[in-house]
Design an enzyme around this catalytic site. Structure first.
Site, short mmCIF file in Angstrom:
data_model
loop_
_atom_site.label_atom_id
_atom_site.label_comp_id
_atom_site.label_asym_id
_atom_site.label_seq_id
_atom_site.Cartn_x
_atom_site.Cartn_y
_atom_site.Cartn_z
N HIS A 185 8.18 -4.80 2.79
CA HIS A 185 8.27 -5.94 1.87
C HIS A 185 8.01 -7.25 2.59
O HIS A 185 7.32 -8.13 2.07
CB HIS A 185 9.68 -5.99 1.25
CG HIS A 185 9.87 -4.99 0.16
ND1 HIS A 185 11.08 -4.43 -0.12
CD2 HIS A 185 8.98 -4.45 -0.69
CE1 HIS A 185 10.94 -3.59 -1.12
NE2 HIS A 185 9.68 -3.58 -1.48
N CYS A 492 -12.89 -3.99 2.23
CA CYS A 492 -11.61 -4.50 1.73
C CYS A 492 -10.47 -4.25 2.71
O CYS A 492 -9.34 -4.63 2.45
CB CYS A 492 -11.29 -3.89 0.36
SG CYS A 492 -11.08 -2.11 0.40
#
Ligand code: PEP
Ligand code: MG
Length: 544
Positions: A185, A492
């Site tokens: 996170h 990407c």
């Protein structure tokens, strides 16, 4: 003293030179204890203070950050946690002992989700934060009082998301963590904010965690007690970076082009839609990668929920292409209830498209939602971890089935392009054999598989070089296949978000990049410098 270099995993870019601020370990402090009723009251007031502090933080945050905090507030009221703590206090335990013991049991359960189980690891990190917050309250200290007074490099074994969010952005020059991973996170939040972060530095030498340090996030290094020479080179590098940042801000709103005027598409990677709240769509050419794993964190989402989410991305993009990657569960992105337990090497196991094809019912829900969303705008479907052309044939067959069903049901649908991520070396070498409408190179996995270095292991990070000639040959092979078949080749993976690596990609013939939101300007500046003789090698001279 001679300088000490710690090698970890770089999560974002940037070189910073700043004092270290070691996050204090609250669990070491002393406290006078009382009778069970007093202990119960002390714990209740520490719980209330923690709740108040988290709720105050929540008001300042939105999206993913607010979700993480909300989850922590819910945990603070969870009877499965509180009941055994209060029972232990009734039986005579001190409040801090009862709280710590129960929380550590819970943390151990989450942490044993298995090596590489990032979702469980993130939950364990949220619980450690709660443990420390409540302990801080019991010891009469507030977590907020333990903040740096000048812009600093925060150093800690681990950093829970709510502690991270507590720091005033102006006081956080960078973050260096002994543990953690690129997909935690905190990594997600730091990347979206453009904050230099290095994780996985290993054991931190306690005696050296003061004074100036150099953090080179692109190279995943922290230099403690840096020499004069290292400091000088870090200042030069930070200066070059500031010049680049200035150019970047000016270039962000314009389309990217090389020095000779060749256009280069610069799109954005979306890990969570919340990053789009502060991003102006005019600064990019659309979405080059949507990591849809965010939709699956609380269980598999239904077709309508997915349709809503893809529709939001299309509305944000205002007519620009939006590339949505189908679920890439497994490896570094395990998802409870979907990924298979007990694999001896999850990175080489049933992950990405392999897992989707093994559970066609689940996959079909996503394909139906994508086909329906494609009626609302230029949506492109991308599949991850492709190994063989036969897998693409199976995806096309499932898309045909889903399309026929929607037709019968009278639901609107579009005809999205189907592309593949190129992340498996054999797929790069034989790219022209795949029946796809575009290629997007996932350099994070391509480098991992080509160099045989796990992407979440700091110990082998120095070998996982993006400029390895073998890696560049694989990228060139995909560019050649794209040219031969007349289809787009984009990148990407994180190479596209690093100015020096982006230069290598441009030199290999890539003309489409999809990057982290915070890096759009910097990458446009690197593109503009390409071919001018003024290419900036960010961080190359940091000495870190
Ligand atoms: C990659 O592997 O480079 C990529 C973009 O996919 P992810 O990082 O999500 O595995
Ligand atoms: Mg990948």
């Amino acid at each position: 003293m001679t300088e000490v270099t710690l090698q970890g995993i770089g999560v974002s870019s940037g070189v910073v030179l700043a004092p270290l601020f070691a996050l204090p370990d609250l669990t070491e402090a002393e406290r006078r204890t009382g009778a069970p009723a007093d202990e119960r009251a002390a714990l209740e007031s520490a719980l209330a203070a923690a709740q108040q502090a988290l709720e105050a933080l929540m008001l300042k945050e939105e999206g993913e950050a607010a979700d993480i905090l909300e989850f922590q507030v819910v945990l603070l009221e969870d009877e499965d946690i509180l009941a055994p703590v209060f029972a232990a206090i009734e039986a005579g335990a001190a409040a801090q002992e009862a709280w710590r013991e129960v929380l550590e049991r819970e943390i151990a359960e989450y942490a044993s989700g298995g090596p590489g189980d990032e979702v469980f690891a993130a939950r364990a990190s949220d619980l450690s934060d709660l443990r420390d917050r409540v302990l801080a309250g019991l010891y009469g200290r507030t977590a907020e009082a333990l903040l740096p007074r000048e812009p600093s490099i925060l150093i800690a074994r681990d950093l829970p998301p709510s502690r991270f969010l507590e720091f005033d952005a102006g006081l956080l020059a960078g973050v260096a963590l002994g543990e953690g991973s690129r997909t935690s996170h905190v990594s997600l939040l730091a990347r979206a904010r453009g904050l230099p972060l290095v994780v996985g530095l290993g054991d931190l030498p306690a005696g050296l965690l003061t004074g100036q340090a150099v953090l080179d996030a692109a190279r995943g290094r922290l230099v403690l007690d840096p020499s004069e020479d290292t400091l000088l080179r870090a200042r030069e590098s930070a200066g070059a970076q500031a010049v680049l940042d200035g150019k970047a801000a000016a270039l962000a709103a314009k389309p990217a082009a090389t020095a000779s005027g060749e256009p280069v598409a610069v799109m954005v990677n979306v890990d969570h839609p919340s990053i789009l709240e502060s991003l102006e769509v005019e600064t990019c050419d659309g979405v080059g990668l949507t990591r849809t794993e965010f939709l699956f964190q609380e269980g598999a989402p239904g077709e309508e929920e997915q349709l809503r989410s893809y529709g939001e991305l299309l509305r944000w993009a205002k007519g620009r292409p939006v590339t949505v990657r189908t679920l890439d569960a497994g490896g570094d992105k395990p998802i409870a209830g979907i990924t298979r337990d007990g694999e001896s090497n999850p990175f080489l196991g049933l992950r990405g498209l392999r897992l989707s094809l093994a559970d066609p019912a689940l996959f079909k829900v996503q394909l139906r939602a994508l086909l329906r969303a494609a009626a609302e705008g230029p949506l492109k479907i991308m599949v991850p971890m492709v190994t063989e052309p036969a897998e693409i044939a199976r995806v096309r067959a499932l898309l045909d089935e889903a399309s026929a069903e929607l037709e019968v049901e009278g639901l609107a649908q579009g005809k999205p392009a189907l592309g593949m991520m190129v992340e498996v070396p054999v797929a790069a070498l034989a790219a022209e054999q795949f029946d796809v409408d575009f290629y997007s190179i996932g350099t994070n996995d391509l480098v991992q598989y080509a160099t045989a270095c796990a992407r979440d292991n700091g110990a082998v990070a120095p070998l996982a070089r993006t400029d390895n000639p073998g890696v560049l040959k694989l990228i060139e092979a995909v560019v050649a296949a794209g040219r031969a078949r007349g289809v787009e080749v984009s990148v990407c993976g994180d190479m596209a978000s690093d100015p020096a690596d982006a230069r290598l990609l441009l030199a290999a013939g890539v003309r489409s990049l999809s990057v982290a939101a915070a890096e759009i300007g910097r990458i446009k500046a690197a593109v503009a410098a390409f071919g001018s003789g003024e290419e900036v090698e960010e961080g190359a001279e940091s000495g870190a």
